[in-house]
Enzyme design. Structure first.
Site, mmCIF file in Angstrom:
data_model
loop_
_atom_site.group_PDB
_atom_site.id
_atom_site.type_symbol
_atom_site.label_atom_id
_atom_site.label_comp_id
_atom_site.label_asym_id
_atom_site.label_seq_id
_atom_site.Cartn_x
_atom_site.Cartn_y
_atom_site.Cartn_z
ATOM 1 N N LYS A 1 -21.462 -17.884 1.067
ATOM 2 C CA LYS A 1 -23.000 -17.570 1.082
ATOM 3 C C LYS A 1 -23.698 -16.683 0.067
ATOM 4 O O LYS A 1 -23.047 -15.461 -0.168
ATOM 5 C CB LYS A 1 -23.380 -17.131 2.773
ATOM 6 C CG LYS A 1 -22.911 -18.114 3.550
ATOM 7 C CD LYS A 1 -23.284 -17.567 4.988
ATOM 8 C CE LYS A 1 -23.203 -18.626 5.989
ATOM 9 N NZ LYS A 1 -23.687 -17.921 7.227
ATOM 10 N N ARG B 1 0.723 -1.264 -0.193
ATOM 11 C CA ARG B 1 -0.017 -0.096 0.081
ATOM 12 C C ARG B 1 0.781 1.248 -0.022
ATOM 13 O O ARG B 1 0.504 2.300 -0.388
ATOM 14 C CB ARG B 1 -0.972 0.024 1.062
ATOM 15 C CG ARG B 1 -2.160 -1.014 0.952
ATOM 16 C CD ARG B 1 -2.910 -0.981 2.149
ATOM 17 N NE ARG B 1 -4.022 -1.857 1.739
ATOM 18 C CZ ARG B 1 -5.057 -2.405 2.545
ATOM 19 N NH1 ARG B 1 -4.996 -2.274 3.761
ATOM 20 N NH2 ARG B 1 -6.121 -2.939 1.862
ATOM 21 N N GLY C 1 -11.944 -9.114 -0.809
ATOM 22 C CA GLY C 1 -11.435 -10.212 0.416
ATOM 23 C C GLY C 1 -10.544 -11.630 -0.008
ATOM 24 O O GLY C 1 -9.532 -11.328 -0.458
ATOM 25 N N GLY D 1 -14.570 -4.062 0.762
ATOM 26 C CA GLY D 1 -15.802 -3.447 0.845
ATOM 27 C C GLY D 1 -15.864 -2.557 -0.093
ATOM 28 O O GLY D 1 -16.987 -2.575 -0.976
#
Ligand code: AMP
Length: 400
Positions: A201, A39, A358, A381
């Protein structure tokens, strides 16, 4: 990138100060050492471009979750030292300055060509509430604002959104690359587009699936979430991870896909086992053949091949989530085969392959395919919200 102002639009910055929002939320060990400087190096093109234009550069970033309080262990001081090494120049750390009078005096005291790092934005109670008073204080530090932190752009915080409304605001180089890559994958892609969505999920990816069926030509579903699709089609999944309550949602997604001409590609064979552990005895099953005491932990070899064939017939692939329990061998096989397939196609210039979110980065690294993808977003996110078709406040604030 017609929609966004970039640093190239900022003109000469001699005598000006640029306030730059970066993502310096780096991994750190207990000794306070930065253990991965990805980063930090990602910020170099922006910082160097601004310095070349004659600016003084004040960087700001969040680190951890101090929740509006000064938490000394979450100070950016060690990050300033680490960034100085990466930059090869001194980085002046605005210690104990916050964003108020002391901060203004500190930034004023530095010269053109200097690089400053402000303290953790999340030490400020007004950061996460997007307090206009804090945004105003931040804006007073500089003449222009640059956002280079796509990963934080889904939050409307003072440092990502509020301040962008108060100064001429530009996308930094990393942000620019992220936005143009995402645009090439889903905004204005070359068709046909295959979206690969895996993971545990359906419930965590309902908005994402609903958005994608309206946008892509093929939606390939893998991972635990494929089990819920298979179950909704009336096929037994034994003791697999499955969300029976979401069968109705699956039907809605299937109907929306049909209406928009999107093909949903489900596994045609499964790797089944009785135990959730690495190297557990396993076998390849066909639909309808999964026993009550078995669970599906991966897509089978035919499914992986079918997906690679679909990708080979496409021009664009966008990928989020693994196709199986990839952390445990041999249940990584479908993810590895498909990721390698996509990587090879992208490397040969046959498709644009973009991935993010993720576990996806870990899965593609595990497959050894990450370097071959056209672009990999390290944002979690923000990448998912963008795939859900949501407007990201920090990005919207940079529109022309
Ligand atoms: P997500 O965070 O939703 O992207 O889900 C990623 C996780 O899903 C990984 O830890 C995988 O091991 C897990 N996963 C993928 N496929 C399966 C499966 N068939 N059964 C159980 N877990 C799975």
């Amino acid at each position: 990138m017609p929609d966004f102002k970039t640093i190239d639009d900022a003109g000469d910055l001699t005598g000006k100060t640029a306030l730059v929002r970066v993502d310096f939320n780096v991994p750190m060990n207990e000794a306070g050492e930065v253990t991965d400087d990805t980063r930090l190096t990602a910020a170099l093109p922006t910082v160097n471009a601004l310095l070349e234009k004659g600016a003084k550069v004040a960087l700001m970033a969040h680190f951890g979750r101090p929740k509006g309080k000064v938490v000394p262990e979450m100070s950016l001081k060690p990050v300033a030292e680490a960034f100085s090494k990466v930059l090869g120049e001194p980085v002046f750390f605005a210690e104990n300055c916050g964003f108020h009078e002391k901060a203004h005096a500190f930034v004023d005291s530095r010269s053109a060509g200097d690089v400053i790092l402000m303290e953790n934005t999340r030490f400020e109670p007004g950061e996460e509430t997007n307090d206009p008073a804090l945004a105003k204080d931040m804006a007073k530090l500089a003449d222009i604002y640059v956002n280079d932190a796509f990963s934080a752009a889904h939050r409307a915080h003072a440092s990502t959104e509020g301040v962008a409304q108060l100064l001429p605001a530009y996308a930094g180089k990393s942000m620019e690359k992220e936005l143009s890559s995402l645009d090439a994958a889903l905004g204005n892609p070359v068709r046909p587009v295959v979206a690969v969505v895996g993971g545990a999920k359906v419930s965590s990816k309902i908005d994402l699936l609903k958005n994608l069926v309206g946008k892509v030509d093929v939606l390939a579903i893998g991972g635990g979430m494929a089990n819920t699709f298979i179950f909704a089609d009336g096929v037994a999944v034994g003791k697999s991870l499955c969300e029976p309550d979401l069968a109705g949602t699956v039907k809605e997604i299937q109907a929306a896909a049909k209406a928009s001409g999107c093909e949903i590609l489900l596994p045609v064979d499964y790797v089944c086992t009785k135990e959730f552990k690495a190297n557990a005895a396993n076998r390849v099953c066909k639909p309808g053949d999964v026993a009550d005491d078995e669970m599906i932990l991966d897509a089978g070899p035919q499914s992986a091949k079918a997906l690679v064939d679909k990708m080979a017939a496409s021009k664009t692939v966008i990928w989020n989530g693994p196709l199986g329990a990839f952390e445990m061998e041999p249940f990584d096989a479908a993810t590895v085969t498909a990721a390698k397939g996509a990587g090879e196609l992208a490397k040969a210039g046959k498709i644009t392959a973009v991935a993010g979110g993720g576990d996806t980065v870990a899965a593609l690294n595990h497959a050894g395919a990450a370097d071959d993808f056209t672009f990999i977003s390290t944002a979690g996110g923000a990448f998912l919200e963008w795939m859900e078709g949501k407007a990201l406040p920090g990005v919207e604030a940079l529109r022309k």
